[in-house]
Motif scaffolding. Structure first.
Motif, PDB file in Angstrom:
ATOM      1  N   PHE A  72      10.140  -8.775  -2.065  1.00  0.00           N
ATOM      2  CA  PHE A  72      10.009  -8.342  -0.675  1.00  0.00           C
ATOM      3  C   PHE A  72       9.534  -6.897  -0.568  1.00  0.00           C
ATOM      4  O   PHE A  72       8.617  -6.591   0.205  1.00  0.00           O
ATOM      5  CB  PHE A  72      11.354  -8.507   0.031  1.00  0.00           C
ATOM      6  N   TYR A  73      10.122  -5.993  -1.335  1.00  0.00           N
ATOM      7  CA  TYR A  73       9.806  -4.569  -1.205  1.00  0.00           C
ATOM      8  C   TYR A  73       8.778  -4.086  -2.230  1.00  0.00           C
ATOM      9  O   TYR A  73       7.952  -3.224  -1.918  1.00  0.00           O
ATOM     10  CB  TYR A  73      11.086  -3.732  -1.346  1.00  0.00           C
ATOM     11  N   THR A  74       8.821  -4.629  -3.439  1.00  0.00           N
ATOM     12  CA  THR A  74       7.976  -4.093  -4.504  1.00  0.00           C
ATOM     13  C   THR A  74       6.540  -4.560  -4.398  1.00  0.00           C
ATOM     14  O   THR A  74       5.609  -3.798  -4.635  1.00  0.00           O
ATOM     15  CB  THR A  74       8.549  -4.476  -5.884  1.00  0.00           C
ATOM     16  N   VAL A  75       6.326  -5.851  -4.035  1.00  0.00           N
ATOM     17  CA  VAL A  75       4.960  -6.398  -3.981  1.00  0.00           C
ATOM     18  C   VAL A  75       4.647  -7.048  -2.634  1.00  0.00           C
ATOM     19  O   VAL A  75       3.628  -7.719  -2.485  1.00  0.00           O
ATOM     20  CB  VAL A  75       4.726  -7.400  -5.132  1.00  0.00           C
ATOM     21  N   TYR A  76       5.562  -6.892  -1.657  1.00  0.00           N
ATOM     22  CA  TYR A  76       5.320  -7.290  -0.264  1.00  0.00           C
ATOM     23  C   TYR A  76       5.229  -8.809  -0.055  1.00  0.00           C
ATOM     24  O   TYR A  76       4.575  -9.272   0.876  1.00  0.00           O
ATOM     25  CB  TYR A  76       4.053  -6.609   0.282  1.00  0.00           C
ATOM     26  N   GLN A  77       5.914  -9.581  -0.874  1.00  0.00           N
ATOM     27  CA  GLN A  77       5.923 -11.034  -0.705  1.00  0.00           C
ATOM     28  C   GLN A  77       7.149 -11.451   0.112  1.00  0.00           C
ATOM     29  O   GLN A  77       8.275 -11.376  -0.376  1.00  0.00           O
ATOM     30  CB  GLN A  77       5.990 -11.740  -2.067  1.00  0.00           C
ATOM     31  N   ASP A  78       6.937 -11.938   1.317  1.00  0.00           N
ATOM     32  CA  ASP A  78       8.043 -12.470   2.123  1.00  0.00           C
ATOM     33  C   ASP A  78       8.160 -13.966   1.856  1.00  0.00           C
ATOM     34  O   ASP A  78       8.023 -14.802   2.754  1.00  0.00           O
ATOM     35  CB  ASP A  78       7.805 -12.190   3.599  1.00  0.00           C
ATOM     36  N   ALA A  79       8.407 -14.311   0.589  1.00  0.00           N
ATOM     37  CA  ALA A  79       8.339 -15.711   0.178  1.00  0.00           C
ATOM     38  C   ALA A  79       9.412 -16.574   0.833  1.00  0.00           C
ATOM     39  O   ALA A  79       9.180 -17.755   1.104  1.00  0.00           O
ATOM     40  CB  ALA A  79       8.427 -15.807  -1.344  1.00  0.00           C
ATOM     41  N   PRO A 126      -0.309  -5.068  -5.939  1.00  0.00           N
ATOM     42  CA  PRO A 126       0.152  -4.481  -7.209  1.00  0.00           C
ATOM     43  C   PRO A 126       1.535  -3.868  -7.030  1.00  0.00           C
ATOM     44  O   PRO A 126       1.931  -3.489  -5.928  1.00  0.00           O
ATOM     45  CB  PRO A 126      -0.905  -3.407  -7.510  1.00  0.00           C
ATOM     46  N   GLU A 127       2.277  -3.750  -8.114  1.00  0.00           N
ATOM     47  CA  GLU A 127       3.650  -3.264  -8.046  1.00  0.00           C
ATOM     48  C   GLU A 127       3.715  -1.819  -7.541  1.00  0.00           C
ATOM     49  O   GLU A 127       2.976  -0.952  -8.014  1.00  0.00           O
ATOM     50  CB  GLU A 127       4.285  -3.345  -9.441  1.00  0.00           C
ATOM     51  N   LYS A 128       4.598  -1.601  -6.571  1.00  0.00           N
ATOM     52  CA  LYS A 128       4.859  -0.268  -6.028  1.00  0.00           C
ATOM     53  C   LYS A 128       3.563   0.475  -5.699  1.00  0.00           C
ATOM     54  O   LYS A 128       3.391   1.643  -6.031  1.00  0.00           O
ATOM     55  CB  LYS A 128       5.710   0.537  -7.005  1.00  0.00           C
ATOM     56  N   ALA A 129       2.663  -0.242  -5.016  1.00  0.00           N
ATOM     57  CA  ALA A 129       1.324   0.291  -4.751  1.00  0.00           C
ATOM     58  C   ALA A 129       1.299   1.088  -3.445  1.00  0.00           C
ATOM     59  O   ALA A 129       0.598   0.746  -2.489  1.00  0.00           O
ATOM     60  CB  ALA A 129       0.310  -0.850  -4.703  1.00  0.00           C
ATOM     61  N   ARG A 146       1.601  -5.087   5.355  1.00  0.00           N
ATOM     62  CA  ARG A 146       1.188  -5.693   4.086  1.00  0.00           C
ATOM     63  C   ARG A 146       1.869  -7.040   3.873  1.00  0.00           C
ATOM     64  O   ARG A 146       1.219  -8.006   3.427  1.00  0.00           O
ATOM     65  CB  ARG A 146       1.491  -4.738   2.932  1.00  0.00           C
ATOM     66  N   ARG A 147       3.143  -7.138   4.201  1.00  0.00           N
ATOM     67  CA  ARG A 147       3.813  -8.427   4.092  1.00  0.00           C
ATOM     68  C   ARG A 147       3.141  -9.460   4.992  1.00  0.00           C
ATOM     69  O   ARG A 147       2.918 -10.609   4.599  1.00  0.00           O
ATOM     70  CB  ARG A 147       5.293  -8.304   4.469  1.00  0.00           C
ATOM     71  N   ASP A 148       2.837  -9.039   6.205  1.00  0.00           N
ATOM     72  CA  ASP A 148       2.192  -9.956   7.144  1.00  0.00           C
ATOM     73  C   ASP A 148       0.809 -10.378   6.650  1.00  0.00           C
ATOM     74  O   ASP A 148       0.374 -11.514   6.888  1.00  0.00           O
ATOM     75  CB  ASP A 148       2.082  -9.314   8.526  1.00  0.00           C
ATOM     76  N   ASN A 149       0.108  -9.491   5.967  1.00  0.00           N
ATOM     77  CA  ASN A 149      -1.208  -9.844   5.426  1.00  0.00           C
ATOM     78  C   ASN A 149      -1.099 -10.994   4.432  1.00  0.00           C
ATOM     79  O   ASN A 149      -1.886 -11.955   4.477  1.00  0.00           O
ATOM     80  CB  ASN A 149      -1.849  -8.635   4.736  1.00  0.00           C
ATOM     81  N   LEU A 150      -0.121 -10.896   3.517  1.00  0.00           N
ATOM     82  CA  LEU A 150       0.061 -11.967   2.544  1.00  0.00           C
ATOM     83  C   LEU A 150       0.504 -13.259   3.227  1.00  0.00           C
ATOM     84  O   LEU A 150       0.052 -14.355   2.873  1.00  0.00           O
ATOM     85  CB  LEU A 150       1.084 -11.555   1.489  1.00  0.00           C
ATOM     86  N   THR A 151       1.374 -13.127   4.217  1.00  0.00           N
ATOM     87  CA  THR A 151       1.821 -14.318   4.945  1.00  0.00           C
ATOM     88  C   THR A 151       0.660 -14.994   5.661  1.00  0.00           C
ATOM     89  O   THR A 151       0.565 -16.234   5.686  1.00  0.00           O
ATOM     90  CB  THR A 151       2.923 -13.943   5.950  1.00  0.00           C
TER      91      THR A 151
END
Length: 487
Positions: free
Chosen positions: A269-276, A198-201, A223-228
């Motif tokens: 990258f920072y707001t929702v942790y997506q290192d797309a 979620p945004e800025k969670a 958190r970024r690594d979790n999504l990756t």
């Protein structure tokens, strides 16, 4: 700084004036939104007649997309812990019948796939990944809700439920759903939405998992690594099942601040942790549909940033055409046209349109402009050489018969190195010999499954003297064409 901004704006305006012929290879996608029945369906499938009406509503959408030479349908298949196919894991979405878990009397995903393919279009299963809905929605899902069935991977946050990306079992749960879909349906892609926090969670309830699995990382990087890890696990899983099925995501449109412009505190990258862009670099995405629902300098530099960090994969900006509606925004159609020109000029793979309702309603004449100008010719799917770069063999023994205004073509079947799939065929026609197969305007049919094709032009002046046929595989590799010269 102000001078740089003005120069960049002038640069964009100049580029928008340099129109080229429509490209032969281009993704032209539309999101078909099922949640709340926003795009489809409007009818509840509770009687045989209502089932037919519900199906007819979808066919009307697909027909209109086909008429404007769209080639990709992003069909919403999972919304908030419920689905639009016959699943052993999650219940049917209530939008189909008015009652959660009730079968509509047919399989909507199977129907959508078959009808897209009949029209030469790809069908991608659009999956909402992490959000599960508010408390009321989860309660209506009943015992088949993942919150009931698999409570340990779910967390409540701000009166809503979410899958917890920090739990290692979350990726396995999502892969179970994807395995059902990829194994049982002839889909062309799986497309992930809301594969993010979620945004800025900052207070998202995952501290327990962070203590267990953080391993010294900052919580943001963890958190970024979790999504990756989820993206990697699903990408590899899909490729083991059917390597030609495309895997894509629609991340937040601005990846992060660029050297040109600030994202103003809202980015993937920072707001929702997506290192797309990291996913692209690692090669665990085939396509990215960044949600570029912006205009002006909030669109162009960030779209260019995606392309500059594509690592050879396909960037398909999602265009916010809903802002053409007076109830949504104050855009004018020329804004969308400039964005299409910019996407093409800078070598991106295509465009996605959010969402299909605004195409069906021809908002500000956009549909007509696409059909008459930007999409006036057919386009093939861009190839995916990182998966397979070997085309099928060239078709042979092309023959022709004319009968009562029809032209019947026949040829010998091609072979492909991927024995799991038969090649499809592309039909070209022209008044000049040999038929120039590099020109999009000469394509008259694609995704032809058999070795016979009947050309039946609606108008006599659309008839053609010369024909050619090529074979194409599910990775987009096209063979040389066999030409037919009339005596």
């Amino acid at each position: 700084m102000h001078i740089d901004r003005y120069l960049f704006t002038i640069f964009l305006l100049l580029e928008s004036l340099s129109l080229k012929a429509n490209p032969k290879y281009e993704v032209r996608a539309a999101w078909v939104t099922a949640v709340y029945g926003l795009d489809w369906p409007q009818t509840k499938a509770n009687t045989p007649a209502a089932i037919r009406r519900q199906q007819a509503e979808l066919l009307a959408i697909l027909d209109k997309l086909k008429e404007a030479n769209f080639n990709t349908v992003l069909f919403q298949t999972r919304t908030r812990g419920d689905v639009l196919y016959k699943s052993n894991i999650e219940p049917f979405n209530s939008i189909l019948t008015g009652k959660t878990g009730k079968s509509p009397g047919y399989d909507p995903l199977k129907f959508a796939v078959q009808e897209c393919h009949k029209r030469g279009m790809e069908c991608h299963a659009w999956i909402v990944a992490i959000p599960l809905g508010n408390r009321r929605h989860v309660a209506r899902l009943g015992r088949k809700s993942v919150v009931v069935q698999n409570r340990k991977i779910c967390v409540p946050y701000k009166r809503e439920w979410f899958l917890n990306p920090g739990n290692p079992k979350t990726k396995k749960y999502l892969m179970r759903l994807i395995t059902e879909i990829v194994s049982q349906y002839d889909i062309d892609g799986v497309h992930f939405d809301y594969l993010r926090y979620p945004e800025k969670a900052s207070h998202f309830p995952d501290r327990k998992e962070y203590r267990l699995y953080g391993k010294g990382k900052t919580i943001d990087q963890w958190r970024r690594d979790n999504l990756t890890k989820i993206v990697r696990y699903i990408y590899r899983g899909v490729k083991r099942l059917k390597p030609w099925v495309k895997v894509s995501t629609c991340p937040v449109g601005k990846f992060r601040d660029t050297s040109r412009y600030s994202s103003r505190g809202f980015n993937a990258f920072y707001t929702v942790y997506q290192d797309a862009q990291g996913w692209l670099k690692e090669g665990i995405q085939d396509q990215i549909y960044p949600m570029m629902y912006f205009r002006g300098n909030n669109f162009y530099p960030f779209a260019l940033d995606w392309q500059e960090h594509s690592y050879g994969r396909q960037i398909i900006p999602g265009l916010g055409i809903y802002f053409l509606s007076s109830s949504e925004g104050n855009w004018t159609r020329d804004e969308v046209e400039r964005q299409i020109n910019f996407v093409r000029t800078n070598g991106m793979a295509g465009q996605g349109h959010y969402r299909v309702k605004y195409l069906m309603e021809n908002i500000q004449g956009l549909y007509d402009q696409l059909a008459d100008k930007y999409y006036s010719t057919q386009a093939l799917q861009p190839p995916m050489p990182w998966l397979d770069s070997i085309p099928p063999t060239t078709p042979e023994d092309l023959s022709l018969k004319r009968k009562e205004g029809y032209t019947i073509l026949q040829w010998a079947r091609s072979e492909d190195n991927d024995k799991q799939n038969k090649p499809y065929y592309i039909i070209y026609a022209s008044d000049h010999y040999p038929v120039d197969t590099s020109r999009a305007e000469n394509i008259i049919a694609q995704r032809v499954e058999g070795t016979t094709y009947t050309y039946a032009p609606l108008r006599p002046w659309d008839n053609r003297d010369y024909f050619a046929v090529s074979a194409i595989d599910r990775y987009g590799n096209e063979s040389k064409a066999v030409q037919l010269k009339l005596p």
